[in-house]
Design a protein around this motif. Structure first.
Motif, short mmCIF file in Angstrom:
data_model
loop_
_atom_site.label_atom_id
_atom_site.label_comp_id
_atom_site.label_asym_id
_atom_site.label_seq_id
_atom_site.Cartn_x
_atom_site.Cartn_y
_atom_site.Cartn_z
N SER A 169 0.84 -1.20 0.00
CA SER A 169 0.00 0.00 0.00
C SER A 169 0.87 1.24 0.00
CB SER A 169 -0.95 0.02 1.20
OG SER A 169 -0.22 0.17 2.41
N PHE A 170 0.33 2.30 -0.59
CA PHE A 170 0.97 3.61 -0.62
C PHE A 170 -0.12 4.62 -0.28
CE2 PHE A 170 2.23 7.64 -2.13
CZ PHE A 170 3.61 7.66 -2.32
N HIS A 171 0.12 5.41 0.75
CA HIS A 171 -0.87 6.41 1.15
C HIS A 171 -0.17 7.72 1.49
CE1 HIS A 171 -4.12 3.49 1.49
NE2 HIS A 171 -3.22 2.69 2.01
N PHE A 172 -0.83 8.83 1.15
CA PHE A 172 -0.41 10.12 1.63
C PHE A 172 -1.15 10.38 2.93
CE2 PHE A 172 0.52 10.42 -2.89
CZ PHE A 172 1.82 10.91 -2.84
N GLY A 173 -0.55 11.15 3.82
CA GLY A 173 -1.17 11.41 5.11
C GLY A 173 -1.09 12.87 5.49
N LEU A 174 -1.89 13.22 6.46
CA LEU A 174 -1.89 14.56 7.04
C LEU A 174 -1.54 14.37 8.51
CD1 LEU A 174 -5.23 15.84 5.48
CD2 LEU A 174 -2.91 16.25 4.64
N GLY A 175 -0.31 14.57 8.85
CA GLY A 175 0.13 14.35 10.22
C GLY A 175 1.62 14.45 10.30
N PRO A 176 2.24 13.60 11.14
CA PRO A 176 3.69 13.71 11.31
C PRO A 176 4.48 13.34 10.05
CG PRO A 176 2.81 11.86 12.56
CD PRO A 176 1.64 12.62 12.01
N HIS A 177 3.89 12.55 9.17
CA HIS A 177 4.55 12.16 7.93
C HIS A 177 3.61 12.42 6.76
CE1 HIS A 177 7.70 10.40 10.32
NE2 HIS A 177 6.79 9.73 11.00
N ASP A 178 4.22 12.62 5.60
CA ASP A 178 3.43 12.95 4.40
C ASP A 178 3.08 11.73 3.56
OD1 ASP A 178 3.55 15.78 4.89
OD2 ASP A 178 5.63 15.72 4.21
N ALA A 179 3.86 10.67 3.69
CA ALA A 179 3.61 9.47 2.88
C ALA A 179 3.96 8.23 3.70
CB ALA A 179 4.41 9.50 1.59
N TYR A 180 3.19 7.17 3.47
CA TYR A 180 3.38 5.89 4.15
C TYR A 180 3.35 4.79 3.09
CZ TYR A 180 2.03 8.59 8.25
OH TYR A 180 1.95 9.54 9.23
N VAL A 181 4.36 3.95 3.10
CA VAL A 181 4.42 2.83 2.16
C VAL A 181 4.66 1.56 2.94
CG1 VAL A 181 5.63 1.82 0.19
CG2 VAL A 181 5.37 4.32 0.35
N ILE A 182 3.81 0.57 2.75
CA ILE A 182 4.02 -0.75 3.32
C ILE A 182 4.41 -1.65 2.15
CG2 ILE A 182 2.97 -2.75 4.45
CD1 ILE A 182 1.16 -0.79 5.95
N CYS A 183 5.55 -2.33 2.32
CA CYS A 183 6.02 -3.18 1.23
C CYS A 183 6.72 -4.43 1.77
CB CYS A 183 6.94 -2.41 0.29
SG CYS A 183 8.37 -1.70 1.09
N ASP A 184 6.77 -5.44 0.92
CA ASP A 184 7.53 -6.66 1.19
C ASP A 184 8.85 -6.52 0.46
OD1 ASP A 184 5.58 -8.24 2.68
OD2 ASP A 184 4.43 -8.26 0.81
N LEU A 185 9.94 -6.75 1.20
CA LEU A 185 11.28 -6.67 0.61
C LEU A 185 12.05 -7.94 0.92
CD1 LEU A 185 12.15 -3.01 1.65
CD2 LEU A 185 11.48 -3.82 -0.62
N PRO A 186 13.04 -8.26 0.08
CA PRO A 186 13.79 -9.50 0.28
C PRO A 186 14.50 -9.58 1.64
CG PRO A 186 14.21 -8.62 -1.91
CD PRO A 186 13.42 -7.59 -1.17
N ASP A 187 15.00 -8.44 2.16
CA ASP A 187 15.77 -8.50 3.41
C ASP A 187 15.98 -7.09 3.95
OD1 ASP A 187 17.89 -7.39 1.83
OD2 ASP A 187 18.44 -9.42 1.23
N GLN A 188 16.62 -7.02 5.14
CA GLN A 188 16.88 -5.73 5.77
C GLN A 188 17.86 -4.88 4.97
OE1 GLN A 188 18.10 -6.28 9.82
NE2 GLN A 188 16.12 -7.07 10.45
N GLN A 189 18.83 -5.51 4.34
CA GLN A 189 19.80 -4.76 3.55
C GLN A 189 19.10 -4.00 2.42
OE1 GLN A 189 20.15 -7.94 4.46
NE2 GLN A 189 22.04 -8.03 5.65
N THR A 190 18.13 -4.63 1.80
CA THR A 190 17.38 -3.97 0.74
C THR A 190 16.61 -2.78 1.29
OG1 THR A 190 17.17 -6.08 -0.44
CG2 THR A 190 15.65 -4.32 -1.08
N ALA A 191 16.02 -2.94 2.47
CA ALA A 191 15.29 -1.84 3.10
C ALA A 191 16.22 -0.66 3.39
CB ALA A 191 14.61 -2.31 4.38
N VAL A 192 17.39 -0.95 3.93
CA VAL A 192 18.37 0.10 4.23
C VAL A 192 18.83 0.77 2.94
CG1 VAL A 192 20.68 0.57 5.13
CG2 VAL A 192 19.10 -0.91 6.40
#
Length: 106
Positions: A43-66
């Motif tokens: 999911s990808f959402h824009f928000g009105l609050g402490p952050h402007d965008a939120y993305v939930i994703c599945d990634l192969p590993d922590q290194q990819t996330a970093v």
């Protein structure tokens, strides 16, 4: 695959770019970037609050996330943070681990 939450806050330059390109185009860019790493955007959402965008994703590993988070931040326009997300089953497993710990003064 591991699930991650990316939270982004736009800089002034980033907001100007968003206003020029539009939200749909930014979501397409992020989706392509994540998919190029072997991941998938849930999911990808824009928000009105402490952050402007939120993305939930599945990634192969922590290194990819970093790598994604640092690449996005280094490019400018966004201040990006990333958090790994746990399933209820992950939490159950973690709570079963015996961690010997003594609090300060205890």
């Amino acid at each position: 695959m591991t699930k991650f939450l990316f939270m982004a806050t736009y800089t002034v330059e980033g907001i100007n770019g968003l206003m020029k390109e539009g939200g749909t185009r930014r979501a397409e860019v992020i989706r392509a970037l994540v998919e190029n790493t072997g991941g998938r955007v849930e999911s990808f959402h824009f928000g009105l609050g402490p952050h402007d965008a939120y993305v939930i994703c599945d990634l192969p590993d922590q290194q990819t996330a970093v790598a994604l988070a640092t690449t996005i931040r280094a490019a400018g326009g966004l201040d990006t943070r990333v958090n790994p997300l746990l399933t209820p089953e992950d939490m159950d497993g973690a709570l079963q681990l015996n961690m010997p710990y003594r609090p300060p003064g205890g």
